[in-house]
Design a protein around this motif. Sequence first.
Motif, PDB file in Angstrom:
ATOM      1  N   LEU A   1      -5.439 -10.938  17.051  1.00 30.28           N
ATOM      2  CA  LEU A   1      -5.470 -10.508  15.666  1.00 30.28           C
ATOM      3  C   LEU A   1      -4.130  -9.888  15.344  1.00 30.28           C
ATOM      4  CD1 LEU A   1      -8.950  -8.722  15.606  1.00 30.28           C
ATOM      5  CD2 LEU A   1      -8.418 -10.985  14.717  1.00 30.28           C
TER       6      LEU A   1
ATOM      7  N   SER B   1      -5.937   3.203   7.545  1.00 27.94           N
ATOM      8  CA  SER B   1      -6.803   2.046   7.764  1.00 27.94           C
ATOM      9  C   SER B   1      -6.024   0.796   7.388  1.00 27.94           C
ATOM     10  CB  SER B   1      -8.063   2.140   6.901  1.00 27.94           C
ATOM     11  OG  SER B   1      -8.851   3.227   7.302  1.00 27.94           O
ATOM     12  N   VAL B   2      -6.058  -0.192   8.267  1.00 26.60           N
ATOM     13  CA  VAL B   2      -5.350  -1.449   8.003  1.00 26.60           C
ATOM     14  C   VAL B   2      -6.299  -2.615   8.207  1.00 26.60           C
ATOM     15  CG1 VAL B   2      -3.076  -0.547   8.639  1.00 26.60           C
ATOM     16  CG2 VAL B   2      -4.496  -1.598  10.373  1.00 26.60           C
ATOM     17  N   SER B   3      -6.026  -3.711   7.519  1.00 26.73           N
ATOM     18  CA  SER B   3      -6.821  -4.922   7.676  1.00 26.73           C
ATOM     19  C   SER B   3      -6.275  -5.734   8.843  1.00 26.73           C
ATOM     20  CB  SER B   3      -6.753  -5.769   6.408  1.00 26.73           C
ATOM     21  OG  SER B   3      -7.309  -5.068   5.331  1.00 26.73           O
ATOM     22  N   LEU B   4      -7.156  -6.407   9.527  1.00 19.99           N
ATOM     23  CA  LEU B   4      -6.768  -7.305  10.615  1.00 19.99           C
ATOM     24  C   LEU B   4      -6.934  -8.728  10.130  1.00 19.99           C
ATOM     25  CD1 LEU B   4      -8.596  -5.558  13.576  1.00 19.99           C
ATOM     26  CD2 LEU B   4      -6.182  -5.406  12.998  1.00 19.99           C
ATOM     27  N   SER B   5      -6.044  -9.611  10.552  1.00 20.27           N
ATOM     28  CA  SER B   5      -6.173 -11.016  10.192  1.00 20.27           C
ATOM     29  C   SER B   5      -6.104 -11.859  11.459  1.00 20.27           C
ATOM     30  CB  SER B   5      -5.082 -11.425   9.205  1.00 20.27           C
ATOM     31  OG  SER B   5      -3.808 -11.232   9.757  1.00 20.27           O
ATOM     32  N   ASN B   6      -6.853 -12.939  11.445  1.00 19.11           N
ATOM     33  CA  ASN B   6      -6.868 -13.870  12.564  1.00 19.11           C
ATOM     34  C   ASN B   6      -5.700 -14.815  12.380  1.00 19.11           C
ATOM     35  OD1 ASN B   6      -7.382 -15.801  14.476  1.00 19.11           O
ATOM     36  ND2 ASN B   6      -9.574 -15.828  14.128  1.00 19.11           N
TER      37      ASN B   6
ATOM     38  N   CYS C   1      -1.873  -7.318  12.371  1.00 13.99           N
ATOM     39  CA  CYS C   1      -1.922  -6.378  11.253  1.00 13.99           C
ATOM     40  C   CYS C   1      -0.511  -5.886  10.999  1.00 13.99           C
ATOM     41  CB  CYS C   1      -2.866  -5.218  11.533  1.00 13.99           C
ATOM     42  SG  CYS C   1      -2.257  -4.015  12.715  1.00 13.99           S
ATOM     43  N   ARG C   2      -0.327  -5.283   9.847  1.00 17.40           N
ATOM     44  CA  ARG C   2       0.951  -4.654   9.523  1.00 17.40           C
ATOM     45  C   ARG C   2       0.823  -3.168   9.798  1.00 17.40           C
ATOM     46  NH1 ARG C   2       4.115  -7.278   4.782  1.00 17.40           N
ATOM     47  NH2 ARG C   2       3.473  -9.440   5.010  1.00 17.40           N
TER      48      ARG C   2
ATOM     49  N   THR D   1       0.835  -1.194   0.000  1.00 11.50           N
ATOM     50  CA  THR D   1       0.000   0.000   0.000  1.00 11.50           C
ATOM     51  C   THR D   1       0.875   1.252   0.000  1.00 11.50           C
ATOM     52  OG1 THR D   1      -1.669  -1.186   1.245  1.00 11.50           O
ATOM     53  CG2 THR D   1      -1.840   1.189   1.233  1.00 11.50           C
TER      54      THR D   1
END
Length: 55
Positions: free
Chosen positions: A23, A12-17, A25-26, A2
């Motif tokens: 959770l 805004s960042v995406s969260l991953s499980n 995120c980067r 990005t």
Amino acid sequence: MTRWKKDAKEFSVSLSNDGSDGLSCRLPKPISEMLGKPEKIKFIIRGKGITVTKD
């Protein structure tokens, strides 16, 4: 990867499980550079807001 505007103040960042209880995120590059690429960060709950600092 990005790209962020140079004068951006919001990210805004995406969260991953990750399969555990948390959770992940980067951190956006401008944030990690501002924090000095810390090994840890701290989330502080203040009323209805959250503050993030390097630990």
